[in-house]
Design an enzyme around this catalytic site. Structure first.
Site, PDB file in Angstrom:
ATOM      1  N   SER A 190       0.876  -1.185   0.000  1.00  0.00           N
ATOM      2  CA  SER A 190       0.000   0.000   0.000  1.00  0.00           C
ATOM      3  C   SER A 190       0.905   1.224   0.000  1.00  0.00           C
ATOM      4  CB  SER A 190      -0.846  -0.009   1.276  1.00  0.00           C
ATOM      5  OG  SER A 190      -1.469   1.253   1.463  1.00  0.00           O
ATOM      6  N   TYR A 246      -2.205  -1.068  10.241  1.00  0.00           N
ATOM      7  CA  TYR A 246      -2.280  -1.353   8.804  1.00  0.00           C
ATOM      8  C   TYR A 246      -0.943  -0.996   8.144  1.00  0.00           C
ATOM      9  CZ  TYR A 246      -3.978  -1.213   3.963  1.00  0.00           C
ATOM     10  OH  TYR A 246      -4.152  -1.429   2.611  1.00  0.00           O
TER      11      TYR A 246
HETATM   12  N1  LIG Z   1      -8.557  -0.065  -2.046  1.00  0.00           N
HETATM   13  C1  LIG Z   1      -7.555   0.667  -1.651  1.00  0.00           C
HETATM   14  O1  LIG Z   1      -7.650   1.913  -1.640  1.00  0.00           O
HETATM   15  C2  LIG Z   1      -6.256   0.020  -1.236  1.00  0.00           C
HETATM   16  C3  LIG Z   1      -5.145   0.853  -1.026  1.00  0.00           C
HETATM   17  C4  LIG Z   1      -3.940   0.275  -0.663  1.00  0.00           C
HETATM   18  C5  LIG Z   1      -3.828  -1.088  -0.533  1.00  0.00           C
HETATM   19  N2  LIG Z   1      -4.920  -1.875  -0.733  1.00  0.00           N
HETATM   20  C6  LIG Z   1      -4.720  -3.334  -0.583  1.00  0.00           C
HETATM   21  O2  LIG Z   1      -5.231  -3.981  -1.731  1.00  0.00           O
HETATM   22  C7  LIG Z   1      -5.612  -5.324  -1.407  1.00  0.00           C
HETATM   23  C8  LIG Z   1      -6.993  -5.609  -1.951  1.00  0.00           C
HETATM   24  O3  LIG Z   1      -7.935  -4.807  -1.268  1.00  0.00           O
HETATM   25  P1  LIG Z   1      -9.239  -4.169  -1.927  1.00  0.00           P
HETATM   26  O4  LIG Z   1      -9.106  -2.724  -1.850  1.00  0.00           O
HETATM   27  O5  LIG Z   1      -9.509  -4.827  -3.231  1.00  0.00           O
HETATM   28  O6  LIG Z   1     -10.318  -4.569  -0.819  1.00  0.00           O
HETATM   29  P2  LIG Z   1     -11.564  -5.567  -0.881  1.00  0.00           P
HETATM   30  O7  LIG Z   1     -12.094  -5.578   0.492  1.00  0.00           O
HETATM   31  O8  LIG Z   1     -12.461  -5.207  -2.005  1.00  0.00           O
HETATM   32  O9  LIG Z   1     -10.877  -6.960  -1.240  1.00  0.00           O
HETATM   33  C9  LIG Z   1     -10.145  -7.726  -0.318  1.00  0.00           C
HETATM   34  C10 LIG Z   1     -10.559  -9.178  -0.492  1.00  0.00           C
HETATM   35  O10 LIG Z   1      -9.758  -9.964   0.388  1.00  0.00           O
HETATM   36  C11 LIG Z   1     -10.612 -10.995   0.886  1.00  0.00           C
HETATM   37  N3  LIG Z   1     -10.089 -11.533   2.141  1.00  0.00           N
HETATM   38  C12 LIG Z   1     -10.127 -10.953   3.370  1.00  0.00           C
HETATM   39  N4  LIG Z   1      -9.623 -11.801   4.280  1.00  0.00           N
HETATM   40  C13 LIG Z   1      -9.259 -12.928   3.612  1.00  0.00           C
HETATM   41  C14 LIG Z   1      -8.673 -14.166   4.017  1.00  0.00           C
HETATM   42  N5  LIG Z   1      -8.396 -14.440   5.306  1.00  0.00           N
HETATM   43  N6  LIG Z   1      -8.417 -15.097   3.065  1.00  0.00           N
HETATM   44  C15 LIG Z   1      -8.722 -14.851   1.758  1.00  0.00           C
HETATM   45  N7  LIG Z   1      -9.291 -13.722   1.330  1.00  0.00           N
HETATM   46  C16 LIG Z   1      -9.542 -12.763   2.251  1.00  0.00           C
HETATM   47  C17 LIG Z   1     -11.954 -10.314   1.079  1.00  0.00           C
HETATM   48  O11 LIG Z   1     -13.022 -11.276   1.150  1.00  0.00           O
HETATM   49  C18 LIG Z   1     -12.026  -9.422  -0.134  1.00  0.00           C
HETATM   50  O12 LIG Z   1     -12.708 -10.044  -1.221  1.00  0.00           O
HETATM   51  C19 LIG Z   1      -5.500  -5.413   0.122  1.00  0.00           C
HETATM   52  O13 LIG Z   1      -4.290  -6.058   0.462  1.00  0.00           O
HETATM   53  C20 LIG Z   1      -5.469  -3.959   0.564  1.00  0.00           C
HETATM   54  O14 LIG Z   1      -4.806  -3.802   1.795  1.00  0.00           O
HETATM   55  C21 LIG Z   1      -6.129  -1.347  -1.082  1.00  0.00           C
END
Ligand SMILES: NC(=O)c1ccc[n+]([C@@H]2O[C@H](COP(=O)([O-])OP(=O)(O)OC[C@H]3O[C@@H](n4cnc5c(N)ncnc54)[C@H](O)[C@@H]3O)[C@@H](O)[C@H]2O)c1
Length: 274
Positions: free
Chosen positions: A141, A154
């Site tokens: 991130s 986080y």
């Molecule tokens: N969206 C943002 O702005 C953002 C910014 C920086 C980093 N991220 C990172 O991107 C990645 C994806 O996040 P996103 O934004 O798509 O969020 P999201 O919540 O849409 O997707 C995350 C997915 O991970 C799954 N998940 C959670 N716990 C789990 C487990 N124990 N085993 C398997 N799957 C699991 C959830 O069911 C969900 O479908 C994450 O690592 C998040 O930290 C997101």
């Protein structure tokens, strides 16, 4: 790496960025495994992928090595060896001071965001190395480069992903396996929406402005595809965060002054007494 016909295993495949990754890799003719603890959301993503995309959905809890073994076996039975692993599943801690975070909540965050990535590597990297090719993409991130208050746990988890990925890249390079780290900024997803909850309640106009600035996940997916093709170490999709990363690195570099121990490494070492 050329991606046509290759198998790509995406954790958090039922989420926003997972869907963006799936779309982009499918666009290159890769076979897509959507792995998620939330099967329903993974199935929804699979249904939205373009007709003709070779896709399967597997249940996976990234915190469990047993679950990894089952998901891997299912994926390989249908699509053959996994060539690209995207360790993308993650959860947010929500905005709050670190001292307001309960120990169980901290542990769960680390189990998913850090141990989950380690478990994925443990499940696939050795075989990739033995084959002499493969690629691992770990989702960190911008908070893994530039932390801010109210997001400490986080940030810690995402700094851990960077440290782990950089070290792993050195370990796997001689075996022909690449490692890249993705550093998303604000991107449209359920997680991003969840983090907006408090802002929405306090200031709906501000929430709407933030929402309007979320990047669409498919662009992250396309950037990841290019990085895998070129074996690039870092994937920065939101250059607008550069200032805060620069400011942090400048402060760190500015702390590299004289050694704490006079004469250290110059041959004229002073003793602890003076
Ligand atoms: N969206 C943002 O702005 C953002 C910014 C920086 C980093 N991220 C990172 O991107 C990645 C994806 O996040 P996103 O934004 O798509 O969020 P999201 O919540 O849409 O997707 C995350 C997915 O991970 C799954 N998940 C959670 N716990 C789990 C487990 N124990 N085993 C398997 N799957 C699991 C959830 O069911 C969900 O479908 C994450 O690592 C998040 O930290 C997101």
């Amino acid at each position: 790496m050329q991606l046509q016909g290759k198998t790509v295993f995406i954790t958090g495949g039922g989420g926003g960025i997972g869907e963006g990754l799936a779309l982009a890799f499918a666009g290159k003719g890769a076979k897509i495994v959507l792995a998620d603890v939330n099967l329903h959301e993974a199935e929804n993503v699979a249904a939205r992928l373009p007709a003709g995309a070779e896709t399967m959905v597997v249940a996976l809890d990234v915190t469990s090595l047993e679950s990894w073994a089952q998901a891997k076996a299912q994926a390989e039975a249908r699509f053959g060896a996994v060539e690209v692993l995207c360790n993308n599943a993650g959860i947010s801690s929500g905005f709050k001071p670190l001292v307001d975070m309960a120990p169980a909540e901290f542990e769960r965050l680390m189990a998913i965001n850090v141990t989950g990535v380690y478990n994925g590597i443990l499940s696939f990297a050795r075989e990739m190395g033995a084959r002499g090719h493969g690629h691992i993409v770990n989702t960190s991130s911008m908070n893994g480069l530039s932390p801010f208050g109210s997001f400490a746990a986080y940030s810690a988890s995402k700094f851990a992903v960077l440290g782990l990925s950089d070290s792993l890249r050195q370990e796997l390079a001689p075996l022909g396996v690449g490692v890249s780290t993705l550093f998303p900024g604000l991107t449209r997803s359920r997680m991003a929406e969840g983090d907006l909850g408090k802002v929405e309640a306090a200031d709906p106009a501000r929430a709407a402005a933030i929402r309007a600035n979320m990047m669409e996940p498919v662009w992250l997916g396309r950037a990841v595809v290019r990085a895998v093709e070129a074996n690039a170490p870092y994937i920065i999709t939101h250059p607008d965060y550069k200032g805060s990363v620069e400011a942090r690195f400048e402060e760190i570099l500015a702390a590299f002054g004289e050694p704490a121990q006079p004469g250290y490494k110059t041959g004229a070492k002073a003793t602890a007494q003076g």
